[in-house]
Scaffold this motif. Structure first.
Motif, short mmCIF file in Angstrom:
data_model
loop_
_atom_site.label_atom_id
_atom_site.label_comp_id
_atom_site.label_asym_id
_atom_site.label_seq_id
_atom_site.Cartn_x
_atom_site.Cartn_y
_atom_site.Cartn_z
N ASN A 107 1.58 4.02 -3.07
CA ASN A 107 1.26 5.43 -2.88
C ASN A 107 2.50 6.31 -3.06
N MET A 108 3.67 5.76 -2.70
CA MET A 108 4.91 6.50 -2.93
C MET A 108 5.15 6.67 -4.42
N LYS A 130 -8.26 6.55 6.03
CA LYS A 130 -7.07 6.50 5.19
C LYS A 130 -6.15 7.68 5.49
N GLU A 166 -7.12 1.04 -6.02
CA GLU A 166 -6.87 0.53 -4.67
C GLU A 166 -6.12 -0.80 -4.76
N THR A 207 0.84 -1.21 0.00
CA THR A 207 0.00 0.00 0.00
C THR A 207 0.87 1.25 0.00
N VAL A 208 1.84 1.27 0.92
CA VAL A 208 2.69 2.44 1.07
C VAL A 208 3.56 2.66 -0.17
N TYR A 214 -1.13 3.10 -10.93
CA TYR A 214 -2.40 2.51 -11.38
C TYR A 214 -2.16 1.16 -12.04
N PRO A 220 -7.19 -1.69 -15.86
CA PRO A 220 -8.61 -2.06 -15.70
C PRO A 220 -9.50 -0.83 -15.83
N ASP A 270 -1.11 10.61 4.20
CA ASP A 270 0.30 10.48 3.82
C ASP A 270 0.45 9.41 2.75
N LEU A 271 0.52 8.14 3.15
CA LEU A 271 0.73 7.09 2.14
C LEU A 271 -0.30 5.97 2.24
N GLY A 272 -1.47 6.29 2.75
CA GLY A 272 -2.59 5.37 2.62
C GLY A 272 -2.74 4.28 3.67
N CYS A 273 -2.00 4.34 4.79
CA CYS A 273 -2.26 3.39 5.87
C CYS A 273 -3.56 3.80 6.57
N CYS A 310 2.17 3.68 10.49
CA CYS A 310 3.17 3.42 9.46
C CYS A 310 4.34 4.39 9.53
N HIS A 311 4.03 5.70 9.52
CA HIS A 311 5.15 6.65 9.58
C HIS A 311 4.91 7.70 10.65
N GLU A 338 3.14 9.39 -5.86
CA GLU A 338 3.58 10.75 -5.54
C GLU A 338 4.64 11.25 -6.52
#
Lengths: 340, 148
Positions: free
Chosen positions: A153-154, B88, A174, A149-150, A167, B40, B91-94, B109-110, A157
């Motif tokens: 998302n990184m 959520k 997701e 997940t992280v 994506y 998708p 930051d990075l979605g945790c 997470c951070h 960015e």
């Protein structure tokens, strides 16, 4: 006359094949610090063999993935041993690759006979790290799930190509079962092919361009049998070391991934600890930008070296300082992350 | 490396150029189609108000964690009334969790920290927690979330 031509043609082909293997290697390669390129290669072969074995049991679907890794670790005969070898070989591969990298950097070995070796080498390093990331995502425990997940998302960015890349990797907006399947495909198909091509390219570049020149070492010896035997000895040593490490530190598995609760400790494996600590302490955008910037400098370093050398800088000394600082920062961040 | 052949005719140069262009175009097309295959379809966003409970059921001091149609939500009575925060981390979605003693949302997470109004007060998060629209009809509380 015709037979003579045939004979020479046949002989030269045979000679060519022998020449492919039988090269003269410089004497400095007798020093272990100068021949650490073969070590990660041996470790890669072990990782590939054990990895292929595990694909016979692994199921790349959420929950099933965790169950199958659990089965490999605790039910299947010698499963823990195979998984342990896979883990240990990758860990050691990244470690020895780093040593090789630091040695090449400090002795400025990227300078002699072209930059191609260094360029391919850096790509190899990044691909190996990508293998590490995709590999631990497949376990599908808490660290895997929140790690992907992280990281996704990184990636998102990053400027310009970040969002489409994220994506594509996730297979949507997701993290889902598609993400796991994609990481599995990357880990077991695309990245290994890339890695093998890069390793081949790296070795061909060395054979074609030649070994780096080291001052004060002019002597040469033959690849076979002298050097090949030494590599064999290193391989045996590595195997014994790996088997012992697996026995002492058998592979473990965390709690199963839970998309609705983050575990209190989701620290990544040691080779990502420094980056993990870095993005925790620094503000988000500058932290990621610094990582990209550092990677660019790292890849293009031979050109920067040449540019500065032409302007009269003593790069030998600068490299020793830079290398020491980089290793010190990396170690400091890693230890900081492990201890606190 | 020397130049292998430096006296090709204009005709040959042009035909080679067209060949290269065509090949590049063809391969690029393939690559593009492959990437399209790997992306998708995005579903059109549909929002729906979903009943989460009656106002008297929702705790005054503690946060209520729930998952509605894939959205992870935490309900909390803030200074400005009842708010449905997205769990959520920006930051990075945790996922953030509510620390009752400190009255803060914490992302493990951070080490991102938000106050009880969802404002980012420490760590890497760049903006406050996202919010879902809360609709109150009489006693009933609805939250407007994205449904697939």
């Amino acid at each position: 006359m015709e037979t003579l031509i045939e004979q020479t043609a046949e002989k030269s082909l045979k000679d060519k094949i022998i020449d492919l293997i039988q090269k003269e290697v410089p004497d400095y390669m007798n020093n272990f610090f100068y021949c650490m390129g073969a070590t990660p290669l041996i470790l890669f072969l072990v990782a590939a063999a054990t990895g292929i074995l595990m694909t016979f049991y692994y199921i790349p679907y959420p929950e099933k993935a965790y169950e199958s890794v659990m089965a490999i670790t605790s039910e299947i005969y010698l499963g823990w041993f195979i998984r342990g070898l896979h883990k240990v070989s990758i860990t050691m591969m990244i470690f020895t690759l780093s040593l090789h990298l630091v040695r090449v950097f400090v002795t400025r070995a990227y300078k002699t006979h072209g930059e191609l070796k260094w360029l391919i080498g850096t790509m190899l390093f990044f691909t190996t790290l990508a293998m590490g990331f995709t590999g631990y995502s497949l376990v599908y425990d808490q660290v895997s799930y929140w790690g992907m997940t992280v990281v996704m998302n990184m990636a998102e960015e990053m400027p310009l190509f970040g969002p489409p890349l994220a994506y594509l990797l996730r297979g949507g907006a997701e993290v889902s079962e598609l993400t796991l399947l994609r990481l599995y495909d990357l880990h077991t198909k695309l990245l290994p092919v890339l890695l093998i091509l890069l390793i081949g390219g790296h070795i061909i570049a060395i054979t074609v361009l030649g070994f780096a020149k080291v001052e004060g070492s002019e002597g040469k010896h033959l690849f076979y049998p002298e050097h090949a035997m030494k590599v064999g000895l290193v391989a045996i040593g590595l195997l014994i070391l790996m088997i012992n490490l697996v026995m002492i530190f058998p592979p473990t598995i965390g709690q199963m991934a839970n998309p609705s609760e983050v575990a209190s400790n989701v620290a990544p494996p040691w080779y990502f600890s420094a980056v993990y600590k870095w993005i925790t302490i620094a503000p988000r955008q500058p932290a990621l930008f610094a990582l990209l910037f550092f990677s660019a400098i790292f890849v293009l370093y031979p050109y920067i070296d040449r540019f500065l050398t032409e302007r009269g800088f003593n790069m030998g000394r600068i490299n020793i300082v830079l290398g020491t600082v980089a290793v010190a920062i990396f170690s400091m961040l890693t230890i900081w992350n492990v201890l606190f | 490396m020397g130049v292998i052949n430096d006296n090709i005719s204009r005709r040959k140069f042009l035909s080679s150029s067209f060949m290269a262009l065509g090949l590049g175009f063809g391969l690029g097309m393939f690559g593009l189609r492959f990437l399209q295959f790997l992306s998708p379809k995005t579903k059109t966003d549909r929002f729906e108000e979903i009943l989460v409970g009656s106002i008297s059921d929702i705790s005054d001091s503690d946060a209520t964690v729930m998952e509605i149609a894939g959205s992870k939500i935490v309900l909390l009575k803030t200074d400005t009334g009842l708010v449905a925060f997205s769990r959520k981390c920006t930051d990075l979605g945790c996922l953030v969790s509510w620390d009752k003693a400190k009255e803060q949302f914490i992302c493990p997470c951070h080490q991102g920290i938000y106050d009880r109004n969802g404002k980012n007060i420490a760590g890497p998060p760049p903006r406050p927690l996202d919010r879902f629209q809360v609709v109150q009809k009489g006693e009933n509380v609805y939250v407007k979330v994205k449904t697939a």
